[in-house]
Design a protein around this motif. Structure first.
Motif, short mmCIF file in Angstrom:
data_model
loop_
_atom_site.label_atom_id
_atom_site.label_comp_id
_atom_site.label_asym_id
_atom_site.label_seq_id
_atom_site.Cartn_x
_atom_site.Cartn_y
_atom_site.Cartn_z
N THR A 151 24.18 -7.85 4.91
CA THR A 151 23.08 -7.87 5.88
C THR A 151 22.03 -8.89 5.45
O THR A 151 22.09 -9.44 4.35
CB THR A 151 22.41 -6.49 5.96
N LYS A 152 21.05 -9.11 6.33
CA LYS A 152 19.94 -10.02 6.01
C LYS A 152 19.19 -9.52 4.78
O LYS A 152 18.80 -10.30 3.90
CB LYS A 152 19.00 -10.12 7.21
N GLU A 205 18.48 -11.29 1.09
CA GLU A 205 17.16 -11.44 0.47
C GLU A 205 17.17 -10.92 -0.97
O GLU A 205 16.55 -11.51 -1.86
CB GLU A 205 16.12 -10.70 1.31
#
Length: 513
Positions: free
Chosen positions: A179-180, A184
């Motif tokens: 996922t994003k 990160e």
């Protein structure tokens, strides 16, 4: 350092856990059985030590006038004989030494540490990893022919690699299953790992050291710019056969240890336990199975002798064993001939002062080169002492063959000429040297066993089984080649097999973990 008497006290206080080792509580007696052991290296003496506890009579035949085999520390008066050279004698100052053979004990080699404890051999930390040592690459690149701190190379390469990976993630180069938020988190990790700034760019930090150290008052310290990635690459500092991150290797991960006073202290301690069983200067010339046991022929200063026994444990290095008369089976003879040993050599250089510490703040560790020196080792003992011995080269295979072909004086000249490119203090501070080329050393003819996928599959299993009354043992019959642990593990495995045969018990030595 843990002196022998300190172990029990610290254990009682709960400050130290005993070094774990595989269970080895064998039952039954070997009384009345005579075991002939060929070779008084660590494997041979350990076999005699453990068999002696079980009541066996052991005779160890050792061709040299010393025990330990490749566990050999060079000090004043030490001698070594190479097959094409006269016997050499070391002329170091008293108290100075270097380990010509094994020099390191990994913390995960449980059995080696166990025997150090059982034999009362004190140990101390061995500094295998030193970011303050150097890389030195001969060549034509921008950073070639310069000594570059290990910390500079490691941190610059790590920084640039993590920067490229972070940029790749920014541009969508991440597995679609992440996922994003996952991305990160990965970028945050890369920033911490590589020392990247908020913009995910690598810039020099204190990780790679200072050109001017911080201090009192208005002295924040100065940090140099990082080396350019292209310069590191084009100077050979990223070549896979040169760039070294030893701490990533399982057996080279810290903490590592060494025996206080030289690794030969382990051999000497074991020798004390089995000394009455050892015949020194006894060179084996024939090994024969006979219907009711074994017949070993050997020669010493008084002539040729025959020794009969019930069983034999042969720990002779295979390149040497290959040239000894025997009546082994075809499969065993083939395995002995096919398993190869590496070529390796070391030279110890004694200096008037420890300039690497005094001038360059190097305490232990290794400098890596791409020339025939391969490695320079700095001593991990007697810090701040007056004199010291560097291992001026530790090389392997083609490089070791090339340097080993030189005479003793030529080896010294080579080590000094190449070494002073890194340490110009060599010219002023050098005193004397001693070199050992293991593939040329009589009764060894190699450093340690080296297996191919094929020989590990086809030849290795053959020697794990006895040839009638002859058993084989040594580091070459483990997956711990080159390590003292290999000798210890093989010795225990062989003792268990011998004892099971004599007593009729199913004594199974635990597999190496």
């Amino acid at each position: 350092m843990l002196a022998g008497g300190a172990y029990p006290a610290m254990l009682a206080l709960g400050l130290l856990k005993s070094a774990p080792a595989h269970a080895f509580n064998l039952e039954g007696s070997g009384k009345g059985k005579h075991i002939i052991i060929l070779g008084a290296g660590l494997a041979g003496m350990t076999c005699a030590y453990e068999l002696g506890k079980l009541g066996y009579q052991c005779t160890i035949l050792e061709a040299r006038q010393r025990t330990g085999g490749r566990c050999f520390s060079i000090r004043n008066g030490s001698t070594n004989t190479e097959i094409d050279k006269p016997t050499a004698t070391a002329r170091f100052d008293e108290g100075q030494y270097f380990n010509a053979g094994p020099s390191r004990i990994p913390h995960n080699h449980e059995l080696t540490l166990h025997y150090c404890k059982e034999l009362g051999v004190p140990i101390q930390v061995y500094n295998n990893v030193n970011e303050g040592a150097y890389y030195f690459a001969e060549g034509k690149g921008p950073l070639s022919n310069k000594k570059i701190k290990v910390r500079e190379v490691h941190n610059d390469i790590r920084g640039y690699m993590t920067e490229m990976l972070a940029k790749s993630i920014d541009h969508g180069g991440l597995d679609s299953s992440f996922t994003k938020e996952d991305g990160e988190k990965i970028i945050e990790y890369l920033q911490a790992e590589g020392g990247l700034d908020i913009d995910k760019l690598y810039k020099a930090s204190a990780r790679r050291g200072y050109t001017e150290s911080p201090g009192a008052g208005d002295k924040p310290g100065k940090i140099a710019d990082p080396h350019k990635l292209a310069d590191l690459l084009h100077s050979g500092l990223m070549d896979p056969d040169f760039y070294n991150v030893a701490e990533y290797t399982y057996e080279l991960q810290m903490t590592m240890f060494q025996a206080v006073g030289g690794m030969d202290q382990i051999a000497k301690a074991m020798e004390k336990k089995v000394a009455p069983s050892i015949k020194m200067g006894a060179e084996v010339t024939a090994i024969n199975n006979v219907p009711d046991g074994v017949k070993i022929t050997y020669k010493d200063a008084t002539g040729e002798h025959i020794l009969n026994g019930d069983l034999c444990i042969c720990t002779i290095p295979l390149p040497v064993l290959s040239n000894i008369s025997n009546n082994f089976s075809g499969d065993v003879s083939r395995a002995i001939d096919y398993i190869s040993y590496n070529q390796t050599g070391k030279i110890g250089l004694q200096f008037k002062r420890r300039f690497w510490e005094e001038d360059e703040h190097i305490y232990g560790g290794i400098t890596h080169t791409n020339n025939d020196l391969t490695q320079i080792f700095y001593p991990s003992y007697d810090y701040l002492g007056k004199k010291g011995i560097l291992i001026g080269y530790y090389n392997f295979n083609e490089k070791a063959q090339k340097i080993g072909a030189l005479g003793y004086a030529e080896r010294e000249k080579f080590a000094l000429e190449k070494g002073k490119l890194i340490h110009p203090q060599y010219d002023k501070e050098f005193e004397n040297s001693f070199s050992v080329s293991w593939h040329k050393t009589k009764y060894n003819l190699g450093g340690w066993a080296v297996y191919t996928t094929e020989t590990r599959k086809t030849q290795y299993p053959v020697l794990l089984k006895p040839d009638k009354q002859v058993y084989f043992a040594g580091e070459h019959l483990t997956y711990l080649n080159a390590w003292m642990a290999g000798a210890f593990e093989s010795a225990r495995s062989t003792v268990a097999a011998v004892h099971a045969r004599v007593t009729g018990q199913r004594t199974q030595y635990p597999a190496q973990k």
